[in-house]
Design a protein around this motif. Structure first.
Motif, PDB file in Angstrom:
ATOM      1  N   LEU A   3       0.796  -1.222  -0.010  1.00  0.00           N
ATOM      2  CA  LEU A   3       0.008   0.117   0.010  1.00  0.00           C
ATOM      3  C   LEU A   3       0.859   1.318  -0.049  1.00  0.00           C
ATOM      4  O   LEU A   3       1.781   1.575   1.054  1.00  0.00           O
ATOM      5  N   PHE A   4       0.949   1.881  -1.121  1.00  0.00           N
ATOM      6  CA  PHE A   4       1.740   3.182  -1.290  1.00  0.00           C
ATOM      7  C   PHE A   4       1.020   4.312  -0.530  1.00  0.00           C
ATOM      8  O   PHE A   4      -0.179   4.386  -1.328  1.00  0.00           O
ATOM      9  N   LEU A   5       1.493   5.206   0.220  1.00  0.00           N
ATOM     10  CA  LEU A   5       0.716   6.017   0.870  1.00  0.00           C
ATOM     11  C   LEU A   5       1.277   7.300   0.731  1.00  0.00           C
ATOM     12  O   LEU A   5       2.535   7.745   1.155  1.00  0.00           O
ATOM     13  N   ASP A   6       0.496   8.320   0.069  1.00  0.00           N
ATOM     14  CA  ASP A   6       0.911   9.700   0.097  1.00  0.00           C
ATOM     15  C   ASP A   6       0.434  10.566   1.374  1.00  0.00           C
ATOM     16  O   ASP A   6      -0.289   9.940   1.903  1.00  0.00           O
ATOM     17  N   VAL A   7       1.137  11.565   1.526  1.00  0.00           N
ATOM     18  CA  VAL A   7       0.697  12.170   3.010  1.00  0.00           C
ATOM     19  C   VAL A   7      -0.221  13.457   2.629  1.00  0.00           C
ATOM     20  O   VAL A   7      -1.322  13.626   3.137  1.00  0.00           O
ATOM     21  N   ASP A   8       0.400  14.469   1.819  1.00  0.00           N
ATOM     22  CA  ASP A   8      -0.492  15.780   1.578  1.00  0.00           C
ATOM     23  C   ASP A   8      -1.621  15.326   0.855  1.00  0.00           C
ATOM     24  O   ASP A   8      -1.622  14.821  -0.409  1.00  0.00           O
ATOM     25  N   GLY A   9      -2.883  15.427   1.500  1.00  0.00           N
ATOM     26  CA  GLY A   9      -4.229  15.028   0.731  1.00  0.00           C
ATOM     27  C   GLY A   9      -4.709  13.853   1.370  1.00  0.00           C
ATOM     28  O   GLY A   9      -5.599  14.188   1.949  1.00  0.00           O
ATOM     29  N   LEU A  52       0.500  21.922   9.623  1.00  0.00           N
ATOM     30  CA  LEU A  52      -0.804  21.337   9.188  1.00  0.00           C
ATOM     31  C   LEU A  52      -0.872  19.804   9.990  1.00  0.00           C
ATOM     32  O   LEU A  52      -1.604  19.060   9.596  1.00  0.00           O
ATOM     33  N   LEU A  53       0.394  19.331  10.547  1.00  0.00           N
ATOM     34  CA  LEU A  53       0.527  18.206  11.069  1.00  0.00           C
ATOM     35  C   LEU A  53      -0.820  17.710  12.107  1.00  0.00           C
ATOM     36  O   LEU A  53      -1.264  16.639  12.241  1.00  0.00           O
ATOM     37  N   ALA A  54      -1.349  18.724  12.864  1.00  0.00           N
ATOM     38  CA  ALA A  54      -2.356  18.400  13.680  1.00  0.00           C
ATOM     39  C   ALA A  54      -3.570  18.033  13.033  1.00  0.00           C
ATOM     40  O   ALA A  54      -4.266  17.702  13.734  1.00  0.00           O
ATOM     41  N   ARG A  55      -3.708  18.374  11.827  1.00  0.00           N
ATOM     42  CA  ARG A  55      -4.863  17.835  11.193  1.00  0.00           C
ATOM     43  C   ARG A  55      -4.912  16.378  10.786  1.00  0.00           C
ATOM     44  O   ARG A  55      -6.043  15.764  10.416  1.00  0.00           O
ATOM     45  N   VAL A  56      -3.594  15.327  11.177  1.00  0.00           N
ATOM     46  CA  VAL A  56      -3.737  14.304  10.671  1.00  0.00           C
ATOM     47  C   VAL A  56      -4.456  13.515  12.000  1.00  0.00           C
ATOM     48  O   VAL A  56      -3.986  13.519  13.190  1.00  0.00           O
ATOM     49  N   ASP A  57      -5.444  12.668  11.749  1.00  0.00           N
ATOM     50  CA  ASP A  57      -6.139  11.960  12.475  1.00  0.00           C
ATOM     51  C   ASP A  57      -5.350  10.588  12.969  1.00  0.00           C
ATOM     52  O   ASP A  57      -5.101   9.723  11.967  1.00  0.00           O
ATOM     53  N   CYS A  69      -1.705  -4.742   4.738  1.00  0.00           N
ATOM     54  CA  CYS A  69      -0.942  -4.344   3.471  1.00  0.00           C
ATOM     55  C   CYS A  69       0.494  -4.061   4.124  1.00  0.00           C
ATOM     56  O   CYS A  69       0.686  -3.576   5.321  1.00  0.00           O
ATOM     57  N   GLU A  70       1.500  -4.241   3.520  1.00  0.00           N
ATOM     58  CA  GLU A  70       2.879  -3.631   3.837  1.00  0.00           C
ATOM     59  C   GLU A  70       2.802  -2.192   3.308  1.00  0.00           C
ATOM     60  O   GLU A  70       2.779  -1.750   2.315  1.00  0.00           O
ATOM     61  N   LEU A  71       2.707  -1.379   4.283  1.00  0.00           N
ATOM     62  CA  LEU A  71       2.673   0.160   4.126  1.00  0.00           C
ATOM     63  C   LEU A  71       4.030   0.617   3.919  1.00  0.00           C
ATOM     64  O   LEU A  71       4.995   0.240   4.013  1.00  0.00           O
ATOM     65  N   VAL A  72       4.001   1.384   2.790  1.00  0.00           N
ATOM     66  CA  VAL A  72       5.242   1.968   1.982  1.00  0.00           C
ATOM     67  C   VAL A  72       4.970   3.746   1.876  1.00  0.00           C
ATOM     68  O   VAL A  72       3.763   4.070   1.309  1.00  0.00           O
ATOM     69  N   TRP A  73       5.666   4.628   2.515  1.00  0.00           N
ATOM     70  CA  TRP A  73       5.541   5.934   2.115  1.00  0.00           C
ATOM     71  C   TRP A  73       5.793   6.046   0.685  1.00  0.00           C
ATOM     72  O   TRP A  73       6.888   5.906   0.239  1.00  0.00           O
ATOM     73  N   ALA A  74       4.878   6.775  -0.018  1.00  0.00           N
ATOM     74  CA  ALA A  74       5.113   7.318  -1.710  1.00  0.00           C
ATOM     75  C   ALA A  74       4.851   8.841  -1.472  1.00  0.00           C
ATOM     76  O   ALA A  74       3.780   9.135  -1.838  1.00  0.00           O
ATOM     77  N   THR A  75       5.866   9.585  -0.912  1.00  0.00           N
ATOM     78  CA  THR A  75       5.521  10.871  -0.847  1.00  0.00           C
ATOM     79  C   THR A  75       6.900  11.685  -0.703  1.00  0.00           C
ATOM     80  O   THR A  75       7.936  11.139  -0.541  1.00  0.00           O
ATOM     81  N   THR A  76       6.792  13.039  -1.229  1.00  0.00           N
ATOM     82  CA  THR A  76       7.925  13.904  -1.278  1.00  0.00           C
ATOM     83  C   THR A  76       8.416  14.126   0.122  1.00  0.00           C
ATOM     84  O   THR A  76       9.581  14.616   0.186  1.00  0.00           O
ATOM     85  N   TRP A  77       7.818  13.742   1.067  1.00  0.00           N
ATOM     86  CA  TRP A  77       8.324  13.817   2.517  1.00  0.00           C
ATOM     87  C   TRP A  77       9.460  12.981   2.730  1.00  0.00           C
ATOM     88  O   TRP A  77      10.233  13.249   3.779  1.00  0.00           O
ATOM     89  N   GLY A 158      -9.087  14.112   3.059  1.00  0.00           N
ATOM     90  CA  GLY A 158      -8.303  13.178   3.262  1.00  0.00           C
ATOM     91  C   GLY A 158      -8.955  11.732   3.552  1.00  0.00           C
ATOM     92  O   GLY A 158     -10.107  11.556   2.898  1.00  0.00           O
ATOM     93  N   LEU A 159      -8.593  10.690   3.883  1.00  0.00           N
ATOM     94  CA  LEU A 159      -8.964   9.491   4.050  1.00  0.00           C
ATOM     95  C   LEU A 159     -10.212   9.199   4.714  1.00  0.00           C
ATOM     96  O   LEU A 159     -10.344   9.870   5.827  1.00  0.00           O
ATOM     97  N   THR A 160     -11.376   9.005   4.024  1.00  0.00           N
ATOM     98  CA  THR A 160     -12.561   9.112   4.870  1.00  0.00           C
ATOM     99  C   THR A 160     -13.103   7.371   4.801  1.00  0.00           C
ATOM    100  O   THR A 160     -12.319   6.473   4.650  1.00  0.00           O
ATOM    101  N   ASP A 161     -14.264   7.155   5.769  1.00  0.00           N
ATOM    102  CA  ASP A 161     -14.826   5.880   5.968  1.00  0.00           C
ATOM    103  C   ASP A 161     -14.904   5.199   4.537  1.00  0.00           C
ATOM    104  O   ASP A 161     -14.799   4.068   4.176  1.00  0.00           O
ATOM    105  N   THR A 162     -15.457   6.109   3.302  1.00  0.00           N
ATOM    106  CA  THR A 162     -15.871   5.831   2.164  1.00  0.00           C
ATOM    107  C   THR A 162     -14.572   5.030   1.459  1.00  0.00           C
ATOM    108  O   THR A 162     -14.715   4.125   0.914  1.00  0.00           O
ATOM    109  N   ASP A 163     -13.562   5.704   1.445  1.00  0.00           N
ATOM    110  CA  ASP A 163     -12.038   5.384   0.983  1.00  0.00           C
ATOM    111  C   ASP A 163     -11.783   4.202   1.658  1.00  0.00           C
ATOM    112  O   ASP A 163     -11.352   2.936   0.936  1.00  0.00           O
ATOM    113  N   PHE A 164     -11.928   3.884   2.701  1.00  0.00           N
ATOM    114  CA  PHE A 164     -11.778   2.422   3.756  1.00  0.00           C
ATOM    115  C   PHE A 164     -12.453   1.428   3.114  1.00  0.00           C
ATOM    116  O   PHE A 164     -12.111   0.251   3.037  1.00  0.00           O
TER     117      PHE A 164
END
Length: 174
Positions: A3-9, A52-57, A69-77, A158-164
């Motif tokens: 699971l490739f995961l972006d941060v912003d958005g 904006l990090l305090a917006r991260v749930d 899944c094996e989580l993998v950062w896919a971000t410019t971070w 951001g990620l919502t219940d619908t996305d999950f």
């Protein structure tokens, strides 16, 4: 399954005109398979470099880990995602996709698409990002031999219940 995961958005929502973004300050719970390092638990992720990090749930960490899944950062971070976000989400340090230095050819394809398909090396994957288009889905389907779900998240929420639900249903169908 990757699971490739972006941060912003996906993790840090931005731009919603119809509501204020919630701010989180805990409580924190480590995700399954992770544990807190010795010492105090991480504080709310408020950094001058990343206001904006305090917006991260923080509940997203256990939910993402629960997908199996094996989580993998896919971000410019890059490595900053492990330093600033993984502890807040209760996740261990994750692998980080290293982006190539060369410029992508112009066109509708997102600059991450080719490197992520190459990184997956035929393994099934989910890619969660807020900039995925039909061009990325089509190119992935034509060039990746395994199952793949490039899933676009609405950057305003951001990620919502619908996305999950979408991710869970796709993973269950495999």
């Amino acid at each position: 399954m990757l699971l490739f995961l972006d941060v912003d958005g996906p993790l840090i929502p931005f731009g919603a005109a119809d509501r204020a973004h919630p701010l989180y300050d805990g409580p924190l719970v480590p995700a399954a398979g992770a544990s807190w390092p010795p010492g105090p638990r991480p504080a709310a992720p408020v950094h001058a470099d990343h206001p904006l990090l305090a917006r991260v749930d923080p509940a997203l960490g256990p939910r993402l880990a629960g997908l199996g899944c094996e989580l993998v950062w896919a971000t410019t971070w890059m490595d900053e995602a492990n330093a600033a976000l993984a502890p807040w989400l209760g996740l261990p340090a994750l692998p980080v996709v290293r982006w190539p230095d060369e410029d992508e050819p112009p066109g509708p394809l997102h600059w991450k698409t080719r490197p992520l398909v190459a990184w997956a090396a035929g393994r099934p994957f989910v890619w969660v990002d807020d900039e995925i288009t039909e061009a990325d889905r089509s190119w992935t389907a034509a060039h990746h031999p395994g199952p793949a779900l490039p899933h676009r998240v609405d950057h305003r929420y951001g990620l919502t219940d619908t996305d999950f639900r979408v991710l869970g249903d796709w993973l269950a169908a495999l």
